[in-house]
Write an enzyme that holds these catalytic residues in place. Structure first.
Site, mmCIF file in Angstrom:
data_model
loop_
_atom_site.group_PDB
_atom_site.id
_atom_site.type_symbol
_atom_site.label_atom_id
_atom_site.label_comp_id
_atom_site.label_asym_id
_atom_site.label_seq_id
_atom_site.Cartn_x
_atom_site.Cartn_y
_atom_site.Cartn_z
ATOM 1 N N GLN A 9 25.622 -72.227 -79.915
ATOM 2 C CA GLN A 9 25.848 -71.175 -79.036
ATOM 3 C C GLN A 9 24.983 -71.083 -77.741
ATOM 4 O O GLN A 9 23.768 -71.228 -77.964
ATOM 5 C CB GLN A 9 25.816 -69.988 -79.902
ATOM 6 C CG GLN A 9 26.205 -68.535 -79.174
ATOM 7 C CD GLN A 9 26.721 -67.452 -80.351
ATOM 8 O OE1 GLN A 9 26.530 -67.667 -81.670
ATOM 9 N NE2 GLN A 9 26.846 -66.044 -79.889
ATOM 10 N N SER A 88 22.432 -75.794 -84.719
ATOM 11 C CA SER A 88 22.805 -74.301 -85.276
ATOM 12 C C SER A 88 24.358 -74.649 -85.476
ATOM 13 O O SER A 88 24.825 -75.467 -86.357
ATOM 14 C CB SER A 88 22.718 -73.500 -84.465
ATOM 15 O OG SER A 88 22.781 -72.036 -85.025
ATOM 16 N N LEU A 89 25.295 -73.913 -84.880
ATOM 17 C CA LEU A 89 26.638 -74.051 -84.658
ATOM 18 C C LEU A 89 27.110 -75.253 -84.815
ATOM 19 O O LEU A 89 28.081 -75.681 -85.268
ATOM 20 C CB LEU A 89 27.166 -73.065 -83.685
ATOM 21 C CG LEU A 89 28.611 -73.435 -82.996
ATOM 22 C CD1 LEU A 89 29.878 -72.903 -84.268
ATOM 23 C CD2 LEU A 89 28.833 -72.738 -82.008
ATOM 24 N N ARG A 113 32.120 -67.838 -90.003
ATOM 25 C CA ARG A 113 30.535 -67.372 -89.581
ATOM 26 C C ARG A 113 30.327 -66.676 -88.387
ATOM 27 O O ARG A 113 29.684 -65.646 -88.443
ATOM 28 C CB ARG A 113 30.160 -68.800 -89.175
ATOM 29 C CG ARG A 113 28.814 -69.055 -88.836
ATOM 30 C CD ARG A 113 28.266 -70.418 -88.438
ATOM 31 N NE ARG A 113 26.969 -70.774 -88.374
ATOM 32 C CZ ARG A 113 26.395 -70.777 -87.345
ATOM 33 N NH1 ARG A 113 27.037 -70.344 -86.092
ATOM 34 N NH2 ARG A 113 25.050 -71.127 -87.335
ATOM 35 N N HIS A 198 19.399 -67.168 -87.691
ATOM 36 C CA HIS A 198 18.257 -67.953 -88.257
ATOM 37 C C HIS A 198 17.094 -67.083 -88.796
ATOM 38 O O HIS A 198 15.979 -67.699 -88.671
ATOM 39 C CB HIS A 198 18.063 -69.040 -87.519
ATOM 40 C CG HIS A 198 18.959 -70.102 -87.216
ATOM 41 N ND1 HIS A 198 19.815 -70.594 -88.169
ATOM 42 C CD2 HIS A 198 19.954 -70.271 -85.973
ATOM 43 C CE1 HIS A 198 20.891 -71.362 -87.557
ATOM 44 N NE2 HIS A 198 21.049 -71.126 -86.399
ATOM 45 N N GLN A 247 21.602 -72.602 -93.896
ATOM 46 C CA GLN A 247 21.361 -72.666 -92.561
ATOM 47 C C GLN A 247 21.224 -71.260 -91.952
ATOM 48 O O GLN A 247 20.357 -71.091 -90.886
ATOM 49 C CB GLN A 247 22.522 -73.518 -91.621
ATOM 50 C CG GLN A 247 21.941 -74.008 -90.540
ATOM 51 C CD GLN A 247 23.084 -73.628 -89.415
ATOM 52 O OE1 GLN A 247 23.836 -72.685 -89.408
ATOM 53 N NE2 GLN A 247 23.701 -75.100 -88.925
#
Length: 295
Positions: A9, A88-89, A113, A198, A247
């Site tokens: 993102q 991440s994503l 998500r 996170h 995660q």
């Protein structure tokens, strides 16, 4: 060895993916399939929406995922990963690209998500900040000092040496930024994000996403996928699932991922998807490797 990496993102921009849609029949078919799965025309927002529309977490995450995965698929035989990773994503894109997840299931999980994270962001006002020019250990130490009852602030993204993003509630981030600047950080910049990704504040989203991940079938990938939570290569579907669940509340260990990939033989990195953020990070981690981008 060839490594393919996928952004997270923040890489989005209006017009992303339009050239692919207009000029590649396979890409057009996949984008239209995505519109059908999501139940709305995300392509309209990606190609012609406003920056504000595109910044909504529920739009941003599937948009970046689609651009990244479709870019890789449309490379055809030139897409030949010996290892993959995503920031991440981007880990979801990396898993689809490596064959651990189907395109359809990957998109459904990314949308789940995004919706879960948006809800968690609305429930607890929170933010993130980029800390530039300070050793990771010093950032960790100051986060630990500020992180007390009622205050949440943790290292979230280890992007490259000298750049670490912290995540937490607004007051704690403000306090940590002041202490980090006093400790010698060149900059401590609050980011324009909707929440504390996170960090422990994402626990409600993690609980919601866990159920969706556990219902989804994962396969053995065709190459190792280096995952965010431990920066290690994984091919076992049950391990991949567990790491993907963890995660959302764990740090993204991007610096360590790139270092481990290089130690395991990677010398040629291709970023698939919008922007060049990962290319910039990889060069700062190791200037000896070759870095490209495919959009």
């Amino acid at each position: 060895m060839k490594a393919f990496v996928f952004p997270g993102q923040g890489a989005q921009f209006v017009g992303m993916g339009k050239d692919l849609y207009d000029n590649n029949p396979q890409a057009k078919e996949l984008f239209e399939k995505a519109n059908e799965i999501l139940g709305y025309r995300i392509t309209d927002i990606m190609f012609e929406g406003t920056d504000e529309d595109l910044r909504q977490t529920k739009v941003t995450q599937p948009a970046v995922f689609l651009h990244s995965v479709i870019s890789a698929i449309c490379m055809g035989e030139d897409f030949c990963p010996e290892m993959t990773a995503g920031h991440s994503l981007g880990e979801f894109s990396a898993l689809v690209a490596a064959g651990a997840l189907s395109f359809e299931d990957g998109l459904k999980l990314v949308y789940a998500r995004a919706m879960a994270m948006q809800k968690a962001c609305e429930a607890a006002p929170s933010t993130m900040a980029a800390i530039i020019g300070l050793a990771d250990e010093k950032v960790e130490e100051i986060c630990a000092e500020v992180n007390r009852e009622g205050n949440v602030v943790v290292p979230a993204n280890y992007n490259n040496p000298g750049q670490l993003v912290i995540s937490g509630n607004i007051e704690a981030i403000g306090e940590a930024c002041e202490k980090l600047k006093a400790a010698g950080a060149k900059r401590a910049l609050p980011l324009k994000v909707g929440g504390a990704f996170h960090s422990p504040l994402m626990q409600p989203a993690k609980d919601e996403l866990q159920a969706a991940i556990e219902r989804t079938e994962f396969s053995t990938p065709k190459c190792p996928v280096y995952q965010n939570v431990d920066a290690l290569p994984h091919t076992d579907p049950s391990e991949i699932k567990a790491n993907l669940i963890a995660q959302l509340t764990s740090s993204v260990r991007w610096t360590q991922i790139v270092q481990n990939m290089i130690a395991d033989g990677a010398n040629d990195f291709t970023e698939c998807g919008p922007g060049k953020a990962l290319q910039g990070m990889i060069v700062k981690i190791n200037r000896e490797v070759t870095v490209h981008g495919i959009a």
